[in-house]
Motif scaffolding. Structure first.
Motif, PDB file in Angstrom:
ATOM      1  N   ALA A  68       0.237   2.396  42.481  1.00 23.02           N
ATOM      2  CA  ALA A  68       0.225   1.331  43.875  1.00 23.02           C
ATOM      3  C   ALA A  68      -1.102   2.196  45.203  1.00 23.02           C
ATOM      4  O   ALA A  68      -1.390   1.618  45.955  1.00 23.02           O
ATOM      5  CB  ALA A  68       1.481   0.907  44.830  1.00 23.02           C
ATOM      6  N   GLY A  69      -1.255   3.686  45.183  1.00 24.20           N
ATOM      7  CA  GLY A  69      -2.013   3.852  46.382  1.00 24.20           C
ATOM      8  C   GLY A  69      -3.449   4.161  45.542  1.00 24.20           C
ATOM      9  O   GLY A  69      -4.131   4.701  46.688  1.00 24.20           O
ATOM     10  N   HIS A  70      -4.149   2.673  44.283  1.00 21.55           N
ATOM     11  CA  HIS A  70      -5.284   3.091  44.360  1.00 21.55           C
ATOM     12  C   HIS A  70      -5.830   1.631  44.545  1.00 21.55           C
ATOM     13  O   HIS A  70      -4.846   0.439  43.935  1.00 21.55           O
ATOM     14  CB  HIS A  70      -5.225   3.711  43.016  1.00 21.55           C
ATOM     15  CG  HIS A  70      -4.812   5.351  43.460  1.00 21.55           C
ATOM     16  ND1 HIS A  70      -5.778   6.609  43.536  1.00 21.55           N
ATOM     17  CD2 HIS A  70      -3.725   5.819  42.907  1.00 21.55           C
ATOM     18  CE1 HIS A  70      -4.495   7.776  43.564  1.00 21.55           C
ATOM     19  NE2 HIS A  70      -3.745   6.844  43.235  1.00 21.55           N
ATOM     20  N   ASP A  71      -7.432   1.549  44.000  1.00 18.53           N
ATOM     21  CA  ASP A  71      -7.774   0.385  43.628  1.00 18.53           C
ATOM     22  C   ASP A  71      -7.913  -0.426  41.987  1.00 18.53           C
ATOM     23  O   ASP A  71      -7.422  -0.950  42.015  1.00 18.53           O
ATOM     24  CB  ASP A  71      -9.308   0.330  44.313  1.00 18.53           C
ATOM     25  CG  ASP A  71      -9.380   0.414  45.571  1.00 18.53           C
ATOM     26  OD1 ASP A  71      -8.531  -0.399  46.160  1.00 18.53           O
ATOM     27  OD2 ASP A  71     -10.008   1.659  45.921  1.00 18.53           O
ATOM     28  N   LEU A  72      -7.572   0.799  41.944  1.00 23.05           N
ATOM     29  CA  LEU A  72      -8.014   0.272  39.857  1.00 23.05           C
ATOM     30  C   LEU A  72      -7.344   1.811  38.988  1.00 23.05           C
ATOM     31  O   LEU A  72      -7.312   2.240  39.858  1.00 23.05           O
ATOM     32  CB  LEU A  72      -9.816   0.576  39.889  1.00 23.05           C
ATOM     33  CG  LEU A  72     -10.030   0.401  38.130  1.00 23.05           C
ATOM     34  CD1 LEU A  72     -10.856  -1.348  37.828  1.00 23.05           C
ATOM     35  CD2 LEU A  72      -9.970   1.215  37.036  1.00 23.05           C
ATOM     36  N   VAL A  73      -6.626   1.042  38.642  1.00 20.95           N
ATOM     37  CA  VAL A  73      -6.771   2.673  36.963  1.00 20.95           C
ATOM     38  C   VAL A  73      -6.973   2.205  36.028  1.00 20.95           C
ATOM     39  O   VAL A  73      -7.467   0.775  35.104  1.00 20.95           O
ATOM     40  CB  VAL A  73      -5.243   1.971  36.494  1.00 20.95           C
ATOM     41  CG1 VAL A  73      -4.349   2.908  36.203  1.00 20.95           C
ATOM     42  CG2 VAL A  73      -3.388   2.265  38.148  1.00 20.95           C
ATOM     43  N   LEU A  74      -7.417   3.248  35.648  1.00 21.12           N
ATOM     44  CA  LEU A  74      -8.042   3.274  33.861  1.00 21.12           C
ATOM     45  C   LEU A  74      -6.974   4.139  33.235  1.00 21.12           C
ATOM     46  O   LEU A  74      -6.953   5.301  33.378  1.00 21.12           O
ATOM     47  CB  LEU A  74      -9.470   4.541  34.388  1.00 21.12           C
ATOM     48  CG  LEU A  74      -9.990   4.730  32.516  1.00 21.12           C
ATOM     49  CD1 LEU A  74      -9.795   3.379  31.796  1.00 21.12           C
ATOM     50  CD2 LEU A  74     -10.974   5.577  33.120  1.00 21.12           C
ATOM     51  N   ASN A  75      -6.890   3.159  32.313  1.00 17.16           N
ATOM     52  CA  ASN A  75      -5.893   4.411  30.900  1.00 17.16           C
ATOM     53  C   ASN A  75      -6.048   4.180  29.782  1.00 17.16           C
ATOM     54  O   ASN A  75      -6.292   3.896  29.386  1.00 17.16           O
ATOM     55  CB  ASN A  75      -4.406   2.795  31.025  1.00 17.16           C
ATOM     56  CG  ASN A  75      -3.187   3.144  30.080  1.00 17.16           C
ATOM     57  OD1 ASN A  75      -2.862   4.748  29.852  1.00 17.16           O
ATOM     58  ND2 ASN A  75      -2.448   2.234  29.264  1.00 17.16           N
ATOM     59  N   THR A  76      -5.686   5.536  29.918  1.00 16.10           N
ATOM     60  CA  THR A  76      -6.041   6.244  28.715  1.00 16.10           C
ATOM     61  C   THR A  76      -4.822   7.700  27.710  1.00 16.10           C
ATOM     62  O   THR A  76      -6.014   7.926  26.863  1.00 16.10           O
ATOM     63  CB  THR A  76      -6.814   7.091  28.958  1.00 16.10           C
ATOM     64  OG1 THR A  76      -6.232   8.427  29.485  1.00 16.10           O
ATOM     65  CG2 THR A  76      -8.407   7.590  30.077  1.00 16.10           C
ATOM     66  N   THR A  77      -3.619   6.754  28.273  1.00 21.08           N
ATOM     67  CA  THR A  77      -2.757   7.181  27.647  1.00 21.08           C
ATOM     68  C   THR A  77      -3.003   6.727  26.344  1.00 21.08           C
ATOM     69  O   THR A  77      -3.178   4.992  25.393  1.00 21.08           O
ATOM     70  CB  THR A  77      -1.033   6.663  28.365  1.00 21.08           C
ATOM     71  OG1 THR A  77      -1.353   5.768  28.912  1.00 21.08           O
ATOM     72  CG2 THR A  77      -1.742   7.728  28.988  1.00 21.08           C
ATOM     73  N   LEU A  78      -2.183   6.862  24.874  1.00 21.14           N
ATOM     74  CA  LEU A  78      -1.687   6.588  23.962  1.00 21.14           C
ATOM     75  C   LEU A  78      -1.118   4.967  24.176  1.00 21.14           C
ATOM     76  O   LEU A  78      -0.765   4.210  25.058  1.00 21.14           O
ATOM     77  CB  LEU A  78      -0.402   6.890  23.067  1.00 21.14           C
ATOM     78  CG  LEU A  78       0.256   8.723  22.957  1.00 21.14           C
ATOM     79  CD1 LEU A  78       0.789   8.729  22.455  1.00 21.14           C
ATOM     80  CD2 LEU A  78      -1.248   8.783  21.824  1.00 21.14           C
TER      81      LEU A  78
END
Length: 373
Positions: A68-78
């Motif tokens: 919630a504290g960011h503009d965009l999330v890049l998900n590189t998890t499994l």
């Protein structure tokens, strides 16, 4: 400038994405990962503030709080976390880019379009090399035709499963269960690791045997490319890797059902991933990730095929990690630009010419050709 949070930013692909974003953009970069000291060290080497969160991505409540504290999330998890992270992004009202999953999870992500629109989120699943680059090339080829009828995508990957624990899991997931093809406008289920054929890749890779895998391009491309009636995605490995996969599957090492060893419970899959994947590539071992995309249709009244070839090679490291992390970073940067909210696959969300220009800036060139009948 946006604030980008990279989930799993110390991993093989995540660290490549973090490095690219830090070196080529002015976005604020943060990492959420269980390995906080590794994350701090990575950001320190890159000359960036050590904005790090200790996070177990399976903790849904904590995941939403951090995102919630960011503009965009890049998900590189499994891949198994794909849907949970998608739901968390919608709950946190942040934009999301991920590396992709198989077709069933991708369909489930697309079904969250209305929720994403209501939350004001731009969600672009499948932004690795495949899915990701393959989707973008399909869209580019379709734009070069008057009418598109089919897309054929082929991949040849040389690094073995002992490259990392994650590769072991990926090989198992890609080689079991059902895959889909689009045939004459209808989705048809077929067994994964089947429907073998020989495909001629660009030199020096030549003729290689490929088989079906449960990739999502087959279910996303028909949504965005009008007229597409046939879509297929197949992957190939060296013969010795195919033999490894077949042997391990026949012995049941893909099973998640735990068994007891001297009072300790462990699943065959977890054991195989940890034991086989611990070796890694030697510094001199070569790794290649090769792609061939054929877009069929009509141009100027003639049956035409647009062909794209792409290859990345590395020594001592998975070529797939390098290109996937790079493509994901490019996509994340592009998705920070204002556009309509919702869930859209890369072929719809990313401008293909802009995308390939950015790839070329990094010394990664795609070869294009066109043939008519």
């Amino acid at each position: 400038m946006s604030s980008i949070l990279v989930l799993g930013g110390t991993g093989e692909m995540g660290s490549v994405a973090v490095t690219d974003l830090a070196q080529r953009t002015d976005h604020d970069i943060a990492i959420a990962d269980p390995r906080v000291e590794d994350a701090r060290a990575l950001l320190r080497r890159l000359g960036r503030p050590e904005q790090v969160y200790r996070l177990d991505v399976s903790d849904d409540t904590r995941l939403v709080e951090v995102m919630a504290g960011h503009d965009l999330v890049l998900n590189t998890t499994l891949m198994r976390y794909t849907l949970a992270v998608t739901d968390a992004a919608i709950a946190a009202r942040v934009h999301l880019v991920d590396l992709g999953s198989y077709y069933d999870d991708t369909l489930a992500q697309l079904e969250r379009n209305a929720a994403a629109e209501e939350a004001g989120c731009r969600i672009v699943p499948g932004c690795g090399v495949a899915p990701g680059l393959t989707n973008v090339l399909a869209a580019l080829g379709a734009g070069d035709l008057d009418h598109v009828t089919g897309v054929r995508m082929y991949s040849y990957i040389t690094h073995p499963m002992y490259t990392s624990p994650g590769i072991v899991v990926t090989r198992f997931d890609a080689s079991t269960g059902r895959s889909v093809i689009l045939r004459d406008g209808s989705l048809v289920e077929r067994p994964s690791f089947g429907d073998h054929e020989t495909i001629e890749f660009a030199e020096p890779y030549g003729a290689q045997q490929v088989h079906l895998v449960p990739h999502p391009e087959v279910v996303t491309l028909p949504r965005y490319l009008d007229g597409v009636r046939d879509v297929v995605f197949k992957v190939g490995y060296p013969a010795e890797e195919n033999n490894r996969i077949a042997t391990l599957l026949s012995l049941g090492f893909d099973s998640d059902e735990p068994f007891d060893v001297d009072g300790h419970s462990i699943s065959p899959r977890r054991f195989a991933a940890a034991y086989i994947g611990r070796r890694g590539l030697a510094p001199t071992e070569r790794s290649a990730n090769v792609k061939k995309v054929l877009v069929d249709g009509v141009a100027g009244g003639l049956d035409t095929t647009v062909r794209y070839d792409f290859a990345v090679e590395n020594s001592g490291r998975s070529a797939s990690a390098t290109i996937t992390g790079t493509v994901a970073a490019i996509a994340a940067d592009m998705v920070t630009a204002p556009s309509a909210p919702g869930v859209r696959a890369p072929e719809s969300a990313l401008d293909p010419n802009d995308f390939l220009d950015r790839l070329a800036e990094r010394g990664l060139e795609v070869s294009a050709s066109k043939a008519t009948e």
